[in-house]
Scaffold this active site. Structure first.
Site, PDB file in Angstrom:
ATOM      1  N   ARG A  40      50.780  91.977 -69.885  1.00  0.00           N
ATOM      2  CA  ARG A  40      51.267  92.000 -68.496  1.00  0.00           C
ATOM      3  C   ARG A  40      51.386  93.454 -68.054  1.00  0.00           C
ATOM      4  O   ARG A  40      52.043  94.254 -68.705  1.00  0.00           O
ATOM      5  CB  ARG A  40      52.638  91.315 -68.424  1.00  0.00           C
ATOM      6  CG  ARG A  40      53.233  91.322 -67.024  1.00  0.00           C
ATOM      7  CD  ARG A  40      54.736  91.062 -67.067  1.00  0.00           C
ATOM      8  NE  ARG A  40      55.066  89.643 -67.189  1.00  0.00           N
ATOM      9  CZ  ARG A  40      56.311  89.188 -67.283  1.00  0.00           C
ATOM     10  NH1 ARG A  40      57.328  90.034 -67.311  1.00  0.00           N
ATOM     11  NH2 ARG A  40      56.547  87.906 -67.392  1.00  0.00           N
ATOM     12  N   SER A 109      52.912  79.160 -65.358  1.00  0.00           N
ATOM     13  CA  SER A 109      54.378  79.272 -65.329  1.00  0.00           C
ATOM     14  C   SER A 109      54.961  78.243 -64.375  1.00  0.00           C
ATOM     15  O   SER A 109      54.464  78.066 -63.263  1.00  0.00           O
ATOM     16  CB  SER A 109      54.794  80.664 -64.835  1.00  0.00           C
ATOM     17  OG  SER A 109      54.561  81.614 -65.832  1.00  0.00           O
ATOM     18  N   LYS A 138      62.276  90.871 -65.302  1.00  0.00           N
ATOM     19  CA  LYS A 138      61.612  90.652 -64.016  1.00  0.00           C
ATOM     20  C   LYS A 138      62.503  91.181 -62.911  1.00  0.00           C
ATOM     21  O   LYS A 138      63.721  90.994 -62.941  1.00  0.00           O
ATOM     22  CB  LYS A 138      61.350  89.152 -63.798  1.00  0.00           C
ATOM     23  CG  LYS A 138      60.041  88.681 -64.390  1.00  0.00           C
ATOM     24  CD  LYS A 138      59.573  87.419 -63.700  1.00  0.00           C
ATOM     25  CE  LYS A 138      58.125  87.126 -64.035  1.00  0.00           C
ATOM     26  NZ  LYS A 138      57.639  85.945 -63.337  1.00  0.00           N
TER      27      LYS A 138
END
Length: 215
Positions: A40, A109, A138
């Site tokens: 990511r 997700s 996040k």
């Protein structure tokens, strides 16, 4: 059709948390026994993301390690990664599948029951559910769903379920017992003084955890 089995530990290599190069961190983790990594990198340009993903796939795939690229179907395909993981704001599952091809791994997700049911009906190979606990990795996390959502969705599919969000060593076995096949870990491994050693602790713990039977 044979049921897909994912490794119990799913490490997300988040560039925002790395203090060493991606490939160096990936080497430490795979040496420790990690067999499934997601890359990511929200801050990279498309070109940078491709170059870094390609470097990782060239390193990991010959070792038999699964590398999933986050968000970008085009990059996952061009970098010859093992697969792609998409969120609710990314390409829809079938559009992503049309880019990466039938043979690649596709994860989606989900953050509530409706999203889970919708994703389970697509060609996604596995479904992520979370955040199970509150998370710091996040900027704008979705509402915490708790272990209860894992229990609720487990009977709805025989596809692997990956639990994500705020998972620590102390909570990991509990998540597997609730019905998850795999736990996705970011901060608790990447921020550890020795990520490889931390990953080994997870692998040992998760191998001993008893999952619920999938009928």
């Amino acid at each position: 059709m044979k049921r897909l089995v994912l490794p119990r530990l799913y490490v997300i290599l988040d560039a925002a948390l790395l203090t060493i190069p991606e490939t160096e961190c990936a080497e430490k983790l795979t040496t420790a026994g990690v067999r499934l990594l997601q890359y990511r990198n929200k801050g990279a340009s498309a070109r940078e993301l491709f170059e870094l993903s390609k470097r990782l796939s060239s390193l990991l795939i010959p070792l038999g390690v699964t590398l999933v690229v986050n968000d970008r179907a085009d990059v996952a395909r061009a970098a010859e990664a093992s697969g792609l993981h998409v969120g609710q704001e990314d390409l829809r599952a079938e559009a992503a599948r049309s880019v990466i091809g039938a043979e690649k791994l596709l994860g989606v997700s989900t953050h509530n029951l409706e999203q889970f049911k919708e994703a389970a009906a697509t060609s996604a190979d596995y479904l992520a559910v979370g955040p199970v606990f509150s998370t710091s990795s996040k900027a704008n996390p979705d509402p915490v769903v708790g272990i209860e959502l894992i229990r609720r969705v487990r009977p709805l599919t025989d596809k692997p379920i990956v639990a994500i969000g705020g998972i620590t060593l102390e909570r990991a076995a509990e998540v597997i017992r609730a019905g998850a096949d795999s736990v996705a870990v970011i901060s608790d491994i990447l921020r550890a003084p020795d990520p490889g050693q931390r990953a080994r602790q997870y692998i040992e713990l998760l191998e001993a955890a008893k999952p619920v039977a999938v009928v």
